[in-house]
Design a protein around this motif. Structure first.
Motif, PDB file in Angstrom:
ATOM      1  N   VAL A 132       0.843  -1.194   0.000  1.00 37.79           N
ATOM      2  CA  VAL A 132       0.000   0.000   0.000  1.00 37.79           C
ATOM      3  C   VAL A 132       0.880   1.246   0.000  1.00 37.79           C
ATOM      4  O   VAL A 132       1.829   1.340   0.781  1.00 37.79           O
ATOM      5  CB  VAL A 132      -0.928   0.018   1.231  1.00 37.79           C
ATOM      6  CG1 VAL A 132      -1.816   1.262   1.213  1.00 37.79           C
ATOM      7  CG2 VAL A 132      -1.764  -1.255   1.284  1.00 37.79           C
ATOM      8  N   THR A 133       0.567   2.187  -0.882  1.00 33.76           N
ATOM      9  CA  THR A 133       1.283   3.462  -0.913  1.00 33.76           C
ATOM     10  C   THR A 133       0.508   4.500  -0.093  1.00 33.76           C
ATOM     11  O   THR A 133      -0.688   4.717  -0.334  1.00 33.76           O
ATOM     12  CB  THR A 133       1.439   3.966  -2.358  1.00 33.76           C
ATOM     13  OG1 THR A 133       2.173   2.998  -3.112  1.00 33.76           O
ATOM     14  CG2 THR A 133       2.182   5.298  -2.387  1.00 33.76           C
ATOM     15  N   MET A 134       1.193   5.115   0.868  1.00 27.54           N
ATOM     16  CA  MET A 134       0.557   6.130   1.704  1.00 27.54           C
ATOM     17  C   MET A 134       1.361   7.425   1.612  1.00 27.54           C
ATOM     18  O   MET A 134       2.600   7.396   1.556  1.00 27.54           O
ATOM     19  CB  MET A 134       0.482   5.650   3.157  1.00 27.54           C
ATOM     20  CG  MET A 134      -0.300   4.353   3.321  1.00 27.54           C
ATOM     21  SD  MET A 134      -0.457   3.841   5.042  1.00 27.54           S
ATOM     22  CE  MET A 134      -1.560   5.119   5.664  1.00 27.54           C
ATOM     23  N   ILE A 135       0.653   8.534   1.589  1.00 33.88           N
ATOM     24  CA  ILE A 135       1.300   9.851   1.491  1.00 33.88           C
ATOM     25  C   ILE A 135       0.915  10.674   2.719  1.00 33.88           C
ATOM     26  O   ILE A 135      -0.274  10.830   3.028  1.00 33.88           O
ATOM     27  CB  ILE A 135       0.861  10.584   0.210  1.00 33.88           C
ATOM     28  CG1 ILE A 135       1.201   9.716  -1.017  1.00 33.88           C
ATOM     29  CG2 ILE A 135       1.537  11.957   0.103  1.00 33.88           C
ATOM     30  CD1 ILE A 135       0.726  10.302  -2.329  1.00 33.88           C
ATOM     31  N   SER A 136       1.925  11.180   3.402  1.00 31.73           N
ATOM     32  CA  SER A 136       1.672  11.977   4.608  1.00 31.73           C
ATOM     33  C   SER A 136       1.248  13.390   4.244  1.00 31.73           C
ATOM     34  O   SER A 136       1.301  13.792   3.071  1.00 31.73           O
ATOM     35  CB  SER A 136       2.924  12.016   5.482  1.00 31.73           C
ATOM     36  OG  SER A 136       3.901  12.862   4.883  1.00 31.73           O
ATOM     37  N   ARG A 137       0.887  14.148   5.247  1.00 31.96           N
ATOM     38  CA  ARG A 137       0.490  15.542   5.022  1.00 31.96           C
ATOM     39  C   ARG A 137       1.646  16.390   4.521  1.00 31.96           C
ATOM     40  O   ARG A 137       1.455  17.495   4.009  1.00 31.96           O
ATOM     41  CB  ARG A 137      -0.065  16.141   6.311  1.00 31.96           C
ATOM     42  CG  ARG A 137       0.987  16.304   7.418  1.00 31.96           C
ATOM     43  CD  ARG A 137       0.413  17.018   8.623  1.00 31.96           C
ATOM     44  NE  ARG A 137      -0.619  16.206   9.273  1.00 31.96           N
ATOM     45  CZ  ARG A 137      -1.302  16.617  10.345  1.00 31.96           C
ATOM     46  NH1 ARG A 137      -1.064  17.814  10.857  1.00 31.96           N
ATOM     47  NH2 ARG A 137      -2.190  15.831  10.898  1.00 31.96           N
ATOM     48  N   TYR A 138       2.859  15.867   4.691  1.00 30.27           N
ATOM     49  CA  TYR A 138       4.048  16.589   4.227  1.00 30.27           C
ATOM     50  C   TYR A 138       4.522  16.061   2.861  1.00 30.27           C
ATOM     51  O   TYR A 138       5.661  16.295   2.465  1.00 30.27           O
ATOM     52  CB  TYR A 138       5.169  16.462   5.251  1.00 30.27           C
ATOM     53  CG  TYR A 138       4.762  16.939   6.626  1.00 30.27           C
ATOM     54  CD1 TYR A 138       4.554  18.289   6.888  1.00 30.27           C
ATOM     55  CD2 TYR A 138       4.561  16.018   7.662  1.00 30.27           C
ATOM     56  CE1 TYR A 138       4.159  18.723   8.144  1.00 30.27           C
ATOM     57  CE2 TYR A 138       4.175  16.436   8.926  1.00 30.27           C
ATOM     58  CZ  TYR A 138       3.964  17.791   9.158  1.00 30.27           C
ATOM     59  OH  TYR A 138       3.561  18.215  10.399  1.00 30.27           O
TER      60      TYR A 138
END
Length: 236
Positions: A132-138
């Motif tokens: 799973v690819t996850m992107i943070s708020r940054y």
């Protein structure tokens, strides 16, 4: 008996056959009237058709051992085997070679596959379920992997989230699963993971287990089984 004539006659009803004499039927089907007469006698039971003693020789017969050697020892594809035997004088079709290779592989899978009954503590299956690819708020990108071990009898599961699928991570997850289950299954089933199977040294009929993984399995005292590709597993 010519199958085309047999099929033509089968299309006629009994009444239609009575209206057409054998000479007319022979004219329509471009054959000898005696052929029509013989078929009708066989159909009525007056004549018993003798089995053919004809021996059929395939153009592939002289090359079958070469193909099996290339497929089993070197993992050759049907096209590679076809190209090789063409240089040796084979003049037949590629489709004949492909069908032979497919049948041979199916037979080899059947011989290698071990059928089993799953009892308590006997088996578990290990797999990486998702990446799973996850992107943070940054805007930081994280790859999340899900390790899963399932016990064959109880279907009890152990799940672990990791950031990679390397061999050390695999060993760590499996060790944690053993602690969670409070024991080690006798057999563990794997797909063809690169961290388990040495693909560079493996062929269709001979699977070579990764040496580091083999040491881990020997120390943990479980037997390794791999997916054969058709939904079944065999020992390696």
């Amino acid at each position: 008996m010519r199958k085309d004539i047999q099929n033509h006659i089968n299309r006629f009803t009994r009444e239609e056959r009575c209206l057409l004499n054998k000479s007319e039927m022979a004219r329509r089907f471009n054959c000898d009237p005696r052929t029509i007469h013989r078929y009708l006698e066989i159909e009525s039971g007056e004549l018993v058709q003798k089995p053919s003693n004809r021996t059929y020789i395939s153009k592939l017969d002289d090359y079958k051992e070469i193909i099996i050697d290339k497929v089993d020892k070197y993992g050759a594809t049907a096209m590679a085997a076809y190209t090789f035997i063409q240089k040796k004088g084979y003049t037949g079709k590629y489709s004949t070679v492909a069908a032979f290779v497919k049948k041979h592989k199916k037979n080899q899978i059947h011989k290698a596959t071990i059928r089993f009954e799953t009892g308590p503590g006997l088996q578990a299956q290990v797999d990486w379920k998702e990446e799973v690819t996850m992107i943070s708020r940054y805007a930081e990108v994280f790859k999340i992997n899900i390790f899963l071990m399932v016990l064959g009898y109880s279907r009890l599961k152990y799940i672990c989230v990791t950031t990679n699928r390397n061999q050390n991570t695999l060993f760590s997850c499996m060790s944690k699963a053993f602690d969670y289950f409070q024991g080690i299954p006798h057999e563990i089933l794997f797909d063809n993971m690169k961290t388990v199977v040495d693909h560079s040294k493996s062929t269709f009929t001979k699977t070579v287990i990764n040496s580091t993984f083999k040491h881990f399995a020997d120390d943990a005292t479980f037997k390794t089984m791999r997916n054969t590709g058709d939904g079944t597993f065999c020992f390696v």
